[in-house]
Design a protein around this motif. Structure first.
Motif, short mmCIF file in Angstrom:
data_model
loop_
_atom_site.label_atom_id
_atom_site.label_comp_id
_atom_site.label_asym_id
_atom_site.label_seq_id
_atom_site.Cartn_x
_atom_site.Cartn_y
_atom_site.Cartn_z
N ALA B 67 0.89 -1.34 -0.21
CA ALA B 67 0.09 -0.20 0.00
C ALA B 67 0.94 1.49 0.15
O ALA B 67 0.61 2.57 -0.85
N SER B 71 1.00 3.74 -3.12
CA SER B 71 0.58 5.43 -2.63
C SER B 71 2.10 5.92 -3.65
O SER B 71 1.67 7.34 -4.00
N MET B 75 1.85 9.57 -6.41
CA MET B 75 1.77 10.61 -5.49
C MET B 75 3.47 11.25 -6.80
O MET B 75 3.09 12.01 -7.35
N PRO B 86 3.97 10.36 -0.22
CA PRO B 86 2.54 10.32 0.62
C PRO B 86 1.37 11.18 1.89
O PRO B 86 0.99 11.50 1.55
N THR B 133 -6.52 15.58 4.87
CA THR B 133 -6.19 15.27 3.70
C THR B 133 -7.78 16.46 2.52
O THR B 133 -7.58 16.88 1.78
N PHE B 211 -5.49 1.29 -8.32
CA PHE B 211 -4.92 1.91 -8.75
C PHE B 211 -3.98 1.68 -10.26
O PHE B 211 -4.08 2.72 -11.31
N VAL B 246 -5.54 7.78 -2.42
CA VAL B 246 -4.21 7.59 -2.22
C VAL B 246 -4.86 8.05 -0.42
O VAL B 246 -4.03 7.13 0.92
N THR B 249 -6.29 4.63 1.08
CA THR B 249 -4.99 3.89 1.64
C THR B 249 -4.39 3.66 2.78
O THR B 249 -3.72 2.42 2.84
N VAL B 250 -3.78 5.37 1.98
CA VAL B 250 -2.44 5.37 3.26
C VAL B 250 -3.19 5.87 4.85
O VAL B 250 -2.37 5.19 6.22
N GLY B 264 7.37 4.45 1.52
CA GLY B 264 6.61 5.16 0.63
C GLY B 264 7.19 5.82 -0.77
O GLY B 264 7.04 6.17 -2.10
#
Lengths: 256, 338
Positions: B67, B71, B75, B86, B133, B211, B246, B249-250, B264
């Protein structure tokens, strides 16, 4: 195929383009000339739909540019920006292959087109190199090949349009001439080419029509013979030109 | 450095992943060799260790690693910057602040209850990640689309604010809470259970499947946003999808394991050095490489101070950084901006 009617463009309250009328037919090369800041790039961006005018009407193949789906547009219109900032180490042929993104012709056809486009811009020998390691002129040729693959073959209904913003700014003499030849050849195959140029003689040599811009307006428009007048050019560029006729091509040739 | 063919890389990673898994199962305070026979008592105890502790943990490491790596890839593609990761959109700092918030303020009157096998701290982290986010995204969105540059700056600002909140919470926390906060921030997989792992597999797995749909668009985006638009990519829609994916997921990964740095950032780099920046290959290869990296890092974290445990974030950095530097040296700076 491209119709710009009464285009007005402003950034805030600063007028960028005023009263622009420009019609392009399939199979012609139109060169936009003018000093820095005259609005050449903005005109090209309005033509490609990247900038939306505050007033006026822009149509591409009969559809309003504003509402044309990007995917549909990309199959018939390719745009080479003035500056390309790609800093990921793609191989040259991978960069050029990206030009086939809007098409689904299959990898075989795509590879053949990439090969042909790379040969057309004299960059085939670079195909296995990393884009990030190329010189400025080589990068410009590779980007040129990329946009060429996008409109290499007539696909579906509608005419093709190629928009080039100063495609020769980093090129040597031989390759500048090569770009001129490519534009001519594309036009002979029914592609409309709209390009901003700085080299008057290159424009006079390859363009069917020249659009002379000054301060966001079209100052003069016509064939190279009509537009390349010493007094017109002096007024636009504030430089004294001396016009002669090229002994081989018979086109106007300007000495400054 | 010479590239290798993407399918060779994928094949090698596919072979190596099970090997890493077996290695992860073997290593720990108690070495357990496969097919080892001894008296019945030891065999049963070893089976318990494998089934109840190491297997869910190793699988969780693989899922989280994949993951984080994927991500990171998208990104870096979206921001057209190989240094992006991320945490740029505020996910990590938001999660930290959320977790600290729960540890300091909520655990007192809520106790350490768990929801679907996921602790309240994890829930707090997830909500914090989403909130940060969301704010970053709203700040960067305007009528003319989302500006990546604004998002970068907004991400930095929101991260700073979340960091300040975090510091404040640490300041008013007592000793026990403080230790809990800092341990959480270093990341750990020690709480892995089958429920947690199952939840991670479902949640992250579902998003990881989505993705690869964006590979072609991400490739075009590397040329620049307007170039991508001229290539027929619906840039604003894709950007929104990717940011949301993202963040989710993150958010899940961070909620389950705390912030694990470096995976990442570094995994996409390593894979890109090997096979080039084409996202069609980069995404699957990075997922596998991230999984392998985190399994190994987790195994070492259990082994190095056995029977104690190093925080996994420390291991990823200690293990990853030298390897990364050696790769950079070997390529001799030949790829310019890489």
């Amino acid at each position: 195929m491209l119709r710009l009617n009464n285009i007005q463009l402003r950034f805030g309250s600063v007028p960028i383009l005023q009263d622009i009328d420009l019609h392009l037919q399939a199979g012609e090369v139109v060169a936009v000339l003018g000093p820095n800041g005259a609005g050449k790039s903005s005109l090209l961006k309005v033509a490609s739909g990247e900038l939306l005018p505050v007033d006026g009407d822009a149509q591409f193949n009969g559809d309003p540019l504003r509402s044309l789906p990007v995917q549909l547009k990309a199959r018939h219109m390719a745009v080479l920006p003035q500056l390309s900032l790609l800093n990921f180490p793609f191989q040259v042929d991978e960069v050029v292959l990206l030009g086939r993104t809007p098409h689904d012709t299959g990898i075989e056809a795509d590879r053949r087109i990439v090969d042909e486009a790379l040969r057309a811009v004299d960059a085939h020998y670079l195909r296995r190199q990393l884009y990030t390691q190329l010189s400025g002129g080589e990068k410009q040729r590779v980007q040129m090949a990329r946009v060429l693959t996008q409109i290499w073959e007539a696909g579906g209904e509608g005419d093709r349009l190629l928009i080039l913003d100063e495609p020769t700014s980093a090129l040597d003499y031989a390759h500048q001439r090569m770009v001129g030849d490519i534009m001519r050849r594309l036009a002979d195959n029914g592609v409309a080419v709209l390009t901003a140029l700085h080299d008057l003689n290159l424009a006079a040599g390859c363009a069917d029509r020249i659009v002379l811009m000054r301060c966001g307006r079209i100052f003069a428009e016509g064939t190279p013979e009509e537009v390349m007048q010493e007094d017109l050019l002096r007024e636009v560029f504030e430089v004294d030109f001396h016009r002669v006729t090229h002994p081989q091509t018979g086109k106007p040739w300007l000495l400054s | 450095m010479q590239r290798i063919l993407p399918r060779h890389c994928l094949l090698a990673l596919l072979v190596f992943l099970p090997v890493a898994c077996v290695f992860g199962l073997m290593i720990g305070p108690e070495w357990i060799l496969p097919f080892s026979f001894g008296n019945d008592h030891a065999v049963i105890s070893n089976r318990m260790i494998i089934e109840q502790i190491r297997l869910p943990r190793t699988l969780l490491a693989a899922i989280i690693g994949a993951a984080l790596a994927v991500s990171g890839v998208v990104m870096q593609g979206l921001f057209r910057n190989p240094l992006a990761d991320p945490s740029l959109i505020g996910v990590s700092s938001g999660a930290s602040a959320g977790a600290s918030f729960v540890i300091v303020l909520a655990s007192g009157w809520l106790g350490s209850q768990a929801l679907l096998g996921v602790s309240l701290i994890a829930l707090g982290a997830f909500l914090g990640a989403m909130a940060a986010t969301l704010v970053v995204y709203r700040l960067a969105a305007s009528d003319t689309g989302t500006s990546v540059a604004t998002m970068l700056l907004a991400g930095i600002a929101i991260s700073a604010m979340a960091g300040a909140l975090n510091s404040f919470l640490s300041f008013i926390a007592d000793n026990h809470m403080l230790r809990q906060i800092s341990l959480w921030q270093m990341g750990s997989l020690s709480g892995a259970t089958w429920t947690k792992t199952g939840f991670a597999a479902l949640a992250v797995g579902a998003m990881l499947i989505l993705f690869p749909r964006y590979s072609q668009a991400l490739n075009a985006l590397l040329l620049g946003e307007s170039e991508a638009r001229h290539l027929g990519v619906d840039v604003d829609r894709i950007k929104m999808h990717i940011i949301v994916l993202v963040a989710l997921t993150v958010g899940v990964a961070v909620a389950l394991s705390g912030t694990i740095a470096f995976v990442g950032l570094i995994t996409p780099h390593m894979v890109r050095l090997l096979i080039g920046p084409d996202h069609r290959h980069l995404i699957p290869c990075s997922a596998l490489a991230g999984a392998i990296l985190l399994i190994l890092a987790d195994a070492f974290s259990r082994y190095l101070l056995a029977p104690g445990e190093l925080p996994i974030g420390v291991v990823t950095a200690l293990l990853g950084a030298p390897f990364f530097l050696s790769l950079l040296r070997r390529q001799g700076g030949s790829t310019g901006a890489m």
